[in-house]
Design a protein around this motif. Structure first.
Motif, PDB file in Angstrom:
ATOM      1  N   PRO A 165     -10.779   7.599  -3.972  1.00 23.75           N
ATOM      2  CA  PRO A 165      -9.350   7.154  -3.544  1.00 23.75           C
ATOM      3  C   PRO A 165      -9.503   5.648  -2.887  1.00 23.75           C
ATOM      4  N   PRO A 166      -8.009   4.867  -3.210  1.00 19.54           N
ATOM      5  CA  PRO A 166      -8.147   3.746  -2.692  1.00 19.54           C
ATOM      6  C   PRO A 166      -7.988   4.024  -1.279  1.00 19.54           C
ATOM      7  N   PRO A 167      -7.895   2.725  -0.359  1.00 15.47           N
ATOM      8  CA  PRO A 167      -7.481   3.146   0.866  1.00 15.47           C
ATOM      9  C   PRO A 167      -6.928   3.019   1.629  1.00 15.47           C
ATOM     10  N   PRO A 168      -5.643   3.790   2.703  1.00 13.19           N
ATOM     11  CA  PRO A 168      -4.779   3.872   3.268  1.00 13.19           C
ATOM     12  C   PRO A 168      -3.738   2.830   3.613  1.00 13.19           C
ATOM     13  N   PRO A 169      -2.463   2.698   2.935  1.00 14.53           N
ATOM     14  CA  PRO A 169      -2.132   1.425   3.939  1.00 14.53           C
ATOM     15  C   PRO A 169      -1.553   0.927   4.866  1.00 14.53           C
ATOM     16  N   VAL A 170      -2.244  -0.678   4.814  1.00 12.76           N
ATOM     17  CA  VAL A 170      -2.026  -1.134   6.123  1.00 12.76           C
ATOM     18  C   VAL A 170      -0.883  -1.080   7.148  1.00 12.76           C
ATOM     19  N   ALA A 171      -0.309  -0.598   7.682  1.00  8.08           N
ATOM     20  CA  ALA A 171       1.098  -0.597   8.647  1.00  8.08           C
ATOM     21  C   ALA A 171       1.557  -1.726   8.906  1.00  8.08           C
ATOM     22  N   THR A 172       2.743  -2.708   9.187  1.00 11.50           N
ATOM     23  CA  THR A 172       3.102  -3.571   9.407  1.00 11.50           C
ATOM     24  C   THR A 172       3.683  -3.403  11.057  1.00 11.50           C
ATOM     25  N   ARG A 173       3.957  -4.465  11.158  1.00 11.13           N
ATOM     26  CA  ARG A 173       4.424  -4.008  12.799  1.00 11.13           C
ATOM     27  C   ARG A 173       5.129  -3.623  13.197  1.00 11.13           C
ATOM     28  N   ARG A 174       6.585  -3.917  12.167  1.00 15.49           N
ATOM     29  CA  ARG A 174       8.323  -3.989  12.267  1.00 15.49           C
ATOM     30  C   ARG A 174       8.471  -2.282  11.830  1.00 15.49           C
ATOM     31  N   SER A 175       6.958  -1.835   9.875  1.00 22.38           N
ATOM     32  CA  SER A 175       7.351  -0.178  10.466  1.00 22.38           C
ATOM     33  C   SER A 175       6.589   0.680  11.601  1.00 22.38           C
ATOM     34  N   VAL A 176       5.607  -0.054  12.812  1.00 23.41           N
ATOM     35  CA  VAL A 176       4.666   0.025  13.796  1.00 23.41           C
ATOM     36  C   VAL A 176       6.498   0.794  15.056  1.00 23.41           C
TER      37      VAL A 176
END
Length: 258
Positions: A165-176
């Motif tokens: 499976p593809p790696p989980p997407p890395v969340a940006t600072r804005r989304s956090v």
């Protein structure tokens, strides 16, 4: 004999789309497929049991690579006698049978397969499954019963493992930050609702209850009573007859009304 695909057969092997079964060999299965450019191909796949046998898997891959090396030497032999002689030596030694078809594509690994051009009533990819099974002794005179592989009864094709499976997407600072703000808002709203449910009724007076409905009970009408007769009042002389004047004696000097 061409038969339809059965349960467990892969719909695709590499870039080739499989359409039917051509043959079921002791070491694997042969399929009729189609290349991306439209060419009809024959695809050989090891059985799952044969693919788990390292020696059988190595014989299958070695037969494919020998055929590829022989094809390269034949191409080189067209330009010189040396390459043609090397290819002829390989065929004389039996490493590459004369009717081996050219290899279009192959894949090694734990689930190897090979694809060759399809020729009706001609040699196909089953040629690479023949060297996988061995019986008796490889050299010299045969002694004792034939050797039987433990995976001969397996008819399940060996399929490559599914991709990771593809790696989980890395969340940006804005989304956090947005997610944290939304979570804090939801928690605050939940606490406010709980406070209103638990502590709202302690200080506020209860609403007045409605008065009960008035019930009218009828009373009986009054009954008329007859008047009682008047008793005579005694005069100043103490007599009791009714001729006595009702006026007091000291009124009008005892003479009564005029």
């Amino acid at each position: 004999m061409v038969t339809p695909l059965q349960y467990g057969d892969p719909p695709h092997v590499g870039p080739f789309a499989l359409q039917a079964r051509l043959q079921t060999a002791p070491a694997g299965l042969v399929y009729l497929g189609q290349a991306p450019d439209g060419r009809v191909v024959s695809v050989a796949v090891l059985s799952s049991g044969a693919a788990l046998d390292a020696a059988a898997r190595d014989r299958f891959v070695t037969a494919i690579r020998d055929a590829q090396s022989s094809a390269v030497r034949q191409a080189q032999g067209r330009a010189g006698v040396r390459g043609w002689g090397a290819s002829l030596v390989d065929r004389v030694r039996g490493r590459v049978p004369p009717d081996t078809p050219p290899v279009l594509a192959m894949q090694g690994g734990p689930a190897p397969w090979v694809a060759v051009p399809y020729l009706p009533n001609g040699p196909g990819a089953e040629r690479f499954l023949d060297p996988v099974t061995v019986s008796g002794t490889l050299i010299g005179q045969r002694h004792g019963p034939d050797f039987a592989h433990y995976w001969l009864g397996d008819r399940t094709p060996a399929l490559p493992a599914p991709p990771a499976p593809p790696p989980p997407p890395v969340a940006t600072r804005r989304s956090v930050v947005l997610a944290s703000t939304l979570l804090a808002t939801l928690v605050l709203a939940l606490l406010l609702v709980v406070w209103m449910l638990l502590f709202r009724g302690e200080d506020e007076p209860e609403p007045p209850r409605p008065l009960p409905n008035t019930q009218f009970v009828p009373t009986p009408p009054p009954e008329p009573a007859s008047p009682e007769p008047q008793q005579p009042t005694p005069g100043p002389s103490g007599g009791g007859d009714g001729s006595e004047s009702p006026w007091p004696d000291d009124l009008f000097d005892g003479r009564g009304p005029i």
